[in-house]
Design a protein around this motif. Structure first.
Motif, short mmCIF file in Angstrom:
data_model
loop_
_atom_site.label_atom_id
_atom_site.label_comp_id
_atom_site.label_asym_id
_atom_site.label_seq_id
_atom_site.Cartn_x
_atom_site.Cartn_y
_atom_site.Cartn_z
N VAL A 156 -11.69 14.22 6.14
CA VAL A 156 -11.32 13.29 6.80
C VAL A 156 -10.73 12.22 5.77
O VAL A 156 -9.62 11.58 6.11
CB VAL A 156 -12.47 12.59 7.66
N ALA A 157 -11.49 11.75 5.01
CA ALA A 157 -10.93 10.80 3.89
C ALA A 157 -9.49 10.92 3.28
O ALA A 157 -8.42 10.46 3.26
CB ALA A 157 -12.00 10.51 2.77
N LEU A 158 -9.37 12.46 2.82
CA LEU A 158 -8.15 12.98 2.36
C LEU A 158 -6.90 13.06 3.25
O LEU A 158 -6.11 12.70 2.91
CB LEU A 158 -8.47 14.25 1.88
N ALA A 159 -7.39 13.49 4.52
CA ALA A 159 -6.27 13.59 5.55
C ALA A 159 -6.03 11.89 5.91
O ALA A 159 -4.41 11.76 6.02
CB ALA A 159 -6.86 13.96 6.82
N THR A 160 -6.52 11.03 5.86
CA THR A 160 -6.15 9.59 6.01
C THR A 160 -5.37 9.11 5.03
O THR A 160 -4.37 8.44 5.01
CB THR A 160 -7.52 8.47 6.02
N VAL A 161 -5.80 9.63 3.71
CA VAL A 161 -4.99 8.92 2.52
C VAL A 161 -3.58 9.72 2.66
O VAL A 161 -2.44 9.22 2.23
CB VAL A 161 -5.66 9.55 1.13
N TYR A 162 -3.56 10.93 2.97
CA TYR A 162 -2.18 11.83 3.18
C TYR A 162 -1.30 11.26 4.14
O TYR A 162 -0.21 10.95 3.94
CB TYR A 162 -2.43 13.35 3.45
N GLN A 163 -2.14 10.82 5.26
CA GLN A 163 -1.22 10.24 6.36
C GLN A 163 -0.69 8.92 5.93
O GLN A 163 0.53 8.61 6.37
CB GLN A 163 -1.93 10.02 7.56
N ALA A 164 -1.44 8.18 5.20
CA ALA A 164 -0.83 6.79 4.66
C ALA A 164 0.37 7.03 3.73
O ALA A 164 1.36 6.27 3.59
CB ALA A 164 -2.01 6.08 4.18
N ALA A 165 -0.01 8.10 2.89
CA ALA A 165 1.18 8.27 1.70
C ALA A 165 2.42 8.82 2.59
O ALA A 165 3.67 8.53 2.20
CB ALA A 165 0.88 9.33 0.85
N THR A 166 2.36 9.41 3.57
CA THR A 166 3.41 10.14 4.36
C THR A 166 4.00 8.99 5.12
O THR A 166 5.40 8.77 5.21
CB THR A 166 3.05 10.95 5.53
N ALA A 167 3.38 7.97 5.66
CA ALA A 167 3.82 6.64 6.41
C ALA A 167 4.60 6.01 5.27
O ALA A 167 5.60 5.53 5.52
CB ALA A 167 2.68 5.71 6.96
#
Length: 891
Positions: A238-249
């Motif tokens: 969940v933490a990695l997915a949040t960081v990935y989504q932030a990087a994508t944004a």
């Protein structure tokens, strides 16, 4: 109604003094037409003889059993159940059978050059270790100083541990924490280590048996760890997915620049995405990873020169049972012995601190303390076990901390000031946190189910390490003492917490736990023994083992590494008493004054003797208020002589007990109504049923209060008619005394009359104490306005002041001692009036205890004065052969 209530007759497990057990057994078998074996069950304490009886039937059965000679108790119907008692008896028989079976197959054990039965040796050691804990509380003085019980020496060949501590302290006084790690051991340290080694046996079989048990457990650990890693991996994803989504944004911004699209749209979209992701992270996984899993108690670092023998013993223990040596040792006042890891990397490297509770050090024998230390370190023997322990404990504690934070409306912004632009955001996060709580609870359930097998394997390993020091034969007794220690520490902690609310604290907390442990009554010890059947919490490593784990350890048949277990563990410390006093002040407010333990832990001899006399005279139904010094209104009752007065009271005992319970219930209802009416007057939204009100309208409130007042007056009138007969009983007893005896009793009655001036202030203080208690119960549910709480606190303290002034004005008749004791409360009351920095709940608890302690203090003085008169009356009744008022609780 009293006529509709049913009762049950329960055996007290005793016979009358003038009856022999054999005679009573035979009479019971003949009277009830049963066999002698069946009649023996009636001697079991708590055995239900007859249930669902009316008051008349109770008197009939009680009279018959009294003639036979069996003591009984009368309780409300359904309170006791024979099935639970039979299960307890069968459980005890099963344990005894297992113990006998092991003793019959015990192997020979070499001790001091001679061959004796191993089980016989351990039985003697166990009996010696349990000698202090099996003493009856009644045989000890209530005001006895809290001292460490004397312990016999280890053996003739072993040097005193106290001498070891002194010698090591002299050599290590100027040494650093890591001096012994880098420098070779001195000849003196080598001699000390040899002296401590004399406590252990020289056998090697135990180490091989332990190694075999641990090696077989490593495979089970590896098989159980993948399931236990489910929730930690999920949170990491969940933490990695949040960081990935932030990087994508964020990547949308350079993409818009390269493609030449609208920059404003990219910035707005990226900003909104980052806000949503940040809000999700702040609500869910950031608090999860911020939650600590270290010490929950304030501890004190222990230097080597403070406990030289302990550090030597830890190194020796590492050699004997292959447990790691902690980098540091900290102590606290409680009873738990556990390991305090720092972070994951240091955890895996084995860099941790051992936390030792001084309450266990002073209470348990040396063998038990070594077993607790070895068990705590047994979770961290290898890298595999350290990783398994981390997977078991840390996610559970983090999820628990996350749930508590969400339920209490806490977030990562809670550390900031309550004012400012973040206040609305905190309110939104607190509201959203309640929505996330069910998700956290579901994750907790998943983790508990997935890691349960891993917890069982780790617990078995740790229990096996502890059993190497006390032996499989002695593990059951060790766990029993462990449970009793936990109970004593819990009760002592609650006493100390309540004392702190009124500005006091225990001077020596570990000594208080030790005193309470050795003064537990037999019924409490039996209840604790029965509680061992409950499954232990595998995620709380310091929690005592349950009976299922005890059976598994006994089946492994591990021998003890210790020659003796009953040595004094406090002698491993240079100055244990001063260290215990320092630790007792941890987590205590500066304004709290340390008082002697016995002032808070035990009652005085005079108070206990007065209670014994009151119980005998009032048939265990001692009035909660002052005894009315007036005769009954009925002239027919006034014409009864002493014997008929006692007989009449005997027939009204159950009714009196009902009236006492009804009176207490109505008083609590009145307090609830008063608080509810106050909340409604300030336009606070409440549920009327929660405050025993018929509605929120003014007429409904007045009607409810008026109805409660009417029922209260009716109850007091019926109760007063019965209690007035006790006063008539006193006067009839005084009439038959000599002239000098009558004069002494008249002086006592005049002093009791002086207490009548305190009746109304006592009632008022008690009423506001009940109101504050109700407010404490409702505070977590209803956010009671602070001005209303302040109003009731002020009124309660004013009533306490009125009571104190009344006592001082009547000091000549009541005694100077009572006025002096009440003066000790003035300082605490002034502090409660001036204090505004405490949170509402803590201040309400302090005021509640202040009111109750004030009432108890006055009533103790009154009961001592009343008991002096009643003791003479009881002696006069015995001289005149008056049939006594048999106890309704136990004949």
């Amino acid at each position: 109604m009293a006529e509709q209530q049913k009762f049950q007759i329960v055996s007290a497990g005793k016979v009358l003094r003038d009856k022999a057990v054999g005679e009573v057994l035979t009479a019971l078998a003949e009277r009830f037409a049963i066999t002698t074996q069946q009649a023996r069950k009636l001697f079991l304490k708590g055995w239900v003889i007859k249930d669902q009886l009316s008051p008349a039937e109770v008197i009939q059965y009680r009279t018959q059993l009294q003639q036979i000679g069996l003591k009984i108790e009368v309780h409300p119907a359904g309170k006791f159940d024979n099935r639970a008692l039979l299960a307890r008896v069968q459980f005890a028989q099963k344990r005894q059978a297992r113990k006998v079976g092991r003793e019959n197959t015990g192997a020979a054990h070499v001790v001091g050059g001679s061959v004796v039965g191993a089980n016989v040796v351990r039985e003697k050691v166990s009996s010696t270790a349990n000698a202090g804990s099996s003493r009856s509380p009644s045989a000890q003085e209530p005001k006895k100083p809290l001292q460490i019980p004397p312990v016999s020496p280890v053996s003739d060949t072993a040097v005193s541990l106290k001498q070891v501590s002194v010698s090591v302290a002299a050599s290590d006084l100027n040494a650093g924490d890591n001096a012994n790690q880098s420098a070779p051991p001195s000849p003196q340290n080598t001699a000390i280590r040899k002296q401590l080694s004399a406590l252990f046996t020289g056998e090697q079989g135990v180490s091989s048996t332990l190694a075999k048990t641990l090696s077989s457990g490593n495979i089970r650990l590896m098989l159980a760890m993948p399931a236990a890693a489910l929730v930690p991996l999920l949170m990491a994803l969940v933490a990695l997915a949040t960081v990935y989504q932030a990087a994508t944004a964020l990547w949308k911004i350079p993409t818009a620049v390269l493609q030449g699209t609208s920059m404003a749209g990219a910035l707005v979209g990226t900003g909104l995405s980052l806000l949503v992701l940040a809000f999700f992270a702040a609500m869910f996984w950031l608090p999860y990873y911020r939650a600590g899993y270290g010490a929950t108690k304030t501890t004190l670092r222990l230097e080597k020169n403070t406990a030289p023998g302990l550090f030597q013993m830890l190194e020796l223990l590492s050699d004997k049972v292959q447990v790691p040596v902690p980098q540091g040792v900290r102590v606290h006042r409680g009873a738990e012995t556990e390991v305090l890891p720092n972070n994951f990397l240091s955890h895996m490297r084995g860099e941790f601190t051992l936390s030792i509770g001084l309450s266990s050090v002073v209470t348990l024998n040396g063998g038990d303390n070594l077993a607790l230390i070895a068990r705590a370190l047994g979770y961290y023997q290898t890298r595999c076990s350290r990783l398994a322990t981390w997977l078991l404990v840390v996610p559970a504690k983090r999820l628990q901390s996350l749930q508590e934070a969400l339920e209490n409306g806490q977030s990562i912004l809670s550390d900031n000031s309550a004012s400012g632009v973040t206040a609305p955001l905190r309110k939104v996060m607190a509201a959203c946190g309640l929505v996330v709580v069910p998700v956290v609870e579901r994750l907790q359930a998943i983790h508990y189910a997935a890691s349960r097998q891993l917890g069982r394997v780790l617990a078995e390993r740790a229990d096996s390490v502890a059993a190497c020091l006390v032996g499989s034969e002695g593990f059951s007794a060790f766990v029993s003492r462990w449970h009793q220690l936990s109970h004593a520490e819990l009760v002592t902690g609650e006493i100390n917490r309540e004392a702190q609310l009124v500005g006091k604290c225990l001077a020596d907390f570990p000594a208080a736990v030790n005193w309470l442990y050795h003064n537990l009554d037999k019924e409490t010890r039996a209840s604790i023994e029965l509680a061992m059947e409950d499954t232990a919490d595998l995620w709380q490593l310091a929690e005592p083992a349950d009976i299922a784990r005890v059976y598994k350890v006994e089946d492994r048949k591990l021998a003890s590494l210790l020659q003796r277990t009953d040595f004094n563990f406090t002698r491993l410390f240079a100055d244990f008493q001063s260290l215990s006093a320092r630790v007792s002040r941890l987590d205590v407010d500066d304004h709290c004054r340390a008082v002697e333990n016995q002032l808070l832990m035990s009652a005085s001899k005079e108070t206990e003797e007065a209670q014994r006399i009151l119980v005998a005279f009032f048939n265990r139904i001692v009035p909660a208020d002052l005894l009315p010094l007036q005769l009954p209104i009925s002239e027919d009752l006034q014409r009864l002589d002493l014997q008929r007065t006692v007989d009449w009271l005997r027939s009204r005992l159950i009714e009196l007990q009902d009236q006492e319970q009804r009176l207490a219930s109505l008083q609590v209802q009145g307090a609830k109504m008063q608080l509810g009416a106050g909340l409604i007057r300030v336009n606070f939204e409440v549920t009327p049923a929660d405050y025993c009100l018929g509605g929120i309208a003014r007429g409904a409130i007045d009607e409810s209060i008026r109805d409660n007042h009417t029922r209260l007056q009716d109850c007091m009138q019926q109760r007063g008619q019965i209690i007035s007969m006790f006063y008539q009983r006193i006067l009839h007893a005084v009439e038959g005394m000599t002239a000098s005896g009558q004069r002494d009793c008249q002086v006592a009655l005049e002093r009791l009359t002086a207490y009548e001036y305190l009746r109304e202030p006592l009632v008022a203080v008690g009423r506001y104490g009940d109101l504050i208690s109700v407010a404490i119960d409702r505070l977590p549910v209803d956010k009671i306005p602070q001005p209303l709480l302040q109003k009731y606190v002020t009124l309660a303290l004013q009533q306490c002041e009125i009571l104190s002034v009344a006592v001082r004005n009547g000091a000549a008749e009541l005694g100077v001692d009572l006025a002096d004791r009440l003066d000790l409360f003035n300082e605490a009351r002034e502090r409660l009036v001036a204090e505004g920095q405490r949170d509402p709940l803590t201040r309400l608890q302090a005021v509640e205890l202040h009111c109750k302690n004030l009432v108890v203090l006055v009533m103790e003085s009154y009961h001592q004065c009343l008991a002096g008169l009643l003791q003479v009356c009881l002696a006069e009744e015995q001289r005149r052969n008056i049939r006594p008022l048999r106890l309704a609780g136990a004949l």
